[in-house]
Design an enzyme around this catalytic site. Structure first.
Site, PDB file in Angstrom:
ATOM      1  N   ASP A 118       0.532  -1.178  -0.022  1.00 52.20           N
ATOM      2  CA  ASP A 118      -0.006  -0.105  -0.155  1.00 52.20           C
ATOM      3  C   ASP A 118       0.636   1.319   0.008  1.00 52.20           C
ATOM      4  OD1 ASP A 118      -2.479  -1.042  -0.008  1.00 52.20           O
ATOM      5  OD2 ASP A 118      -2.602  -1.679   1.878  1.00 52.20           O
ATOM      6  N   ASP A 178      -5.689  -3.682  -7.501  1.00 54.51           N
ATOM      7  CA  ASP A 178      -5.574  -2.369  -6.644  1.00 54.51           C
ATOM      8  C   ASP A 178      -4.102  -2.165  -6.911  1.00 54.51           C
ATOM      9  OD1 ASP A 178      -7.517  -4.124  -5.603  1.00 54.51           O
ATOM     10  OD2 ASP A 178      -7.833  -3.046  -4.096  1.00 54.51           O
TER      11      ASP A 178
HETATM   12  N1  GLY Z   1      -7.345  -1.107  -1.696  1.00 48.95           N
HETATM   13  C1  GLY Z   1      -8.405  -1.357  -1.161  1.00 48.95           C
HETATM   14  C2  GLY Z   1      -9.613  -1.324  -1.503  1.00 48.95           C
HETATM   15  O1  GLY Z   1     -10.028  -1.016  -2.816  1.00 48.95           O
HETATM   16  O2  GLY Z   1     -10.871  -1.353  -0.884  1.00 48.95           O
END
Ligand code: GLY
Length: 404
Positions: A118, A178
């Site tokens: 992240d 993501d």
């Molecule tokens: N990256 C986590 C989400 O989109 O919930």
């Protein structure tokens, strides 16, 4: 003849000025409404002690309606500083910059946090946006270290950065769609340092994702699990979507935004085609409702009874504004789609006013329906991408005006 040409020119200029003026007035009005709404984060403004509390970043509301604050390790911690930088960019008022600097500084130690993928989500809206504004050398150092930390999660054989370390019983090496968003940090580091290691890892991750994450219609799986021995794919699942073979709405939004950004950074046409194909899926195959704010999953049964995800809509709008600049053939469609989404999100149905929902801008987002978590609530990243879309629109409008 000359006189008529002049007359036509002046009438055109007059109309263009009026059009520009109207747009500016409505944008200014919207910014005032946003400014007022954001002044209602009461816990932050009045009682927060940044030095003693570790949970200082607004994320959402709890089921009982309280402001949910999270610590710096949370994947969403960069978005509140990002909102503050956006507000500084939209208004030019110093108070936003001061707040943005304060909240950005709290995230500094995250540059060494290698426990998940992240880093881009956390560091680009905070330090990345802050660096654009301030050119603060310290921000630059933090970003470069963050990129170095992120690439420690790259596996050569698989060709991807590992997203998560959790759920080890389910996945040895999970990669989620993501993760494309985190590549922006690596492209940034490559441009700043000239070190091609960052570029090569980001480019390889993007290519591997293109190969394994997409179905024939260019919808995307959420999680692809890889085998660390062979480098091959072992599973294709969902974590936040309705089903393994369904299209989780925010996942499609990350894919659209991700490949648009990757095309911007690489100028490799394969990524533009990929972004256009994802756009085509969203516009022509997925079931977007009339206001273009998707339900949380495009394939969920009894869809009209399900909650929306305004965060997916905001990400899609922002991505379409950018993609419109690269895709001549589809430019008008992408702009009108993004405008349609922003009109919906700025309407009473989605926009909070007068301090409702503790000062968050948008209602009706969904974090994780399968986990029964954050359903039909405000989410800080919805607000961040909504503001980014507004900024992108105003840039686009100004360019059109000066070009004419
Ligand atoms: N990256 C986590 C989400 O989109 O919930």
């Amino acid at each position: 003849m000359k006189r008529i040409t002049f007359l036509i020119f002046f009438v055109f200029l007059f109309q263009a000025c009026g059009f520009y003026q109207n747009k500016k007035v409505s944008q200014d009005k919207l910014i005032n409404t946003i400014t007022e709404q954001l002044s209602y984060f009461p816990e932050i403004k009045d009682t927060l002690n940044l030095k003693t509390s570790s949970r200082v970043f607004p994320r959402t509301l709890t089921p009982s309606g309280k402001l949910q604050l999270v610590g710096k390790r949370d994947w969403t911690s960069g978005f509140y500083p990002g909102v503050l930088w956006s507000m500084y960019n939209l208004t030019g008022e110093l108070k936003w910059k001061e707040q943005a600097e304060l909240y950005t500084s709290i995230l500094e130690s995250e540059q060494f946090n290698a426990s998940n993928h992240d880093l881009g989500f956390k560091m680009m809206p905070s330090f990345g946006e802050g660096y654009k504004v301030t050119k603060n050398e310290k921000y630059k150092d933090v970003l470069i270290q963050s990129a170095k930390t992120l690439i420690t999660r790259f596996d050569e054989k698989i060709g991807c950065i590992k997203s998560w370390d959790h759920n080890k019983d389910k996945w040895d090496f999970p990669v989620i769609i993501d993760n494309l968003m985190n590549l922006e940090l690596l492209f940034w580091a490559w441009k700043e340092t000239g070190d091609s290691v960052f570029y090569n890892i980001a480019n390889t991750h993007a290519k591997t994702t293109m190969k394994h994450h997409f179905r024939n219609d260019y919808s995307s799986y959420h999680v692809v699990g890889y085998d660390m021995e062979t480098g091959g794919v072992v599973s294709k699942n969902t974590h936040q979507g309705y089903a393994d073979d369904s299209s989780w709405a925010r996942g499609q939004a990350w894919a659209l935004y991700g490949f648009t950004m990757i095309y911007r950074e690489t100028k490799d046409p394969i990524y533009l085609t990929q972004a256009e194909n994802v756009a085509n899926y969203i516009l022509n195959i997925a079931k977007l409702p009339e206001d273009y704010v998707p339900y949380w999953d495009f394939d969920v049964k009894n869809i009209e009874a399900e909650p929306r995800d305004a965060s997916a809509a905001a990400v899609i709008a922002s991505a379409f504004f950018e993609l419109s600049g690269y895709s001549e053939e589809n430019s008008k469609t992408y702009i009108s789609t993004a405008n349609h989404i922003l009109t919906s999100l700025s309407s009473e149905k989605y926009f909070n006013t007068k301090g409702a929902n503790k000062g968050f801008l948008l209602k009706h987002s969904t974090g994780s329906k399968p986990k029964d978590s954050e359903i039909d609530v405000p989410l800080i990243y919805a607000d961040y991408y909504y503001l980014e879309a507004l900024l992108r629109r105003s840039k686009l409008n100004n360019q059109t005006i000066t070009k004419n």
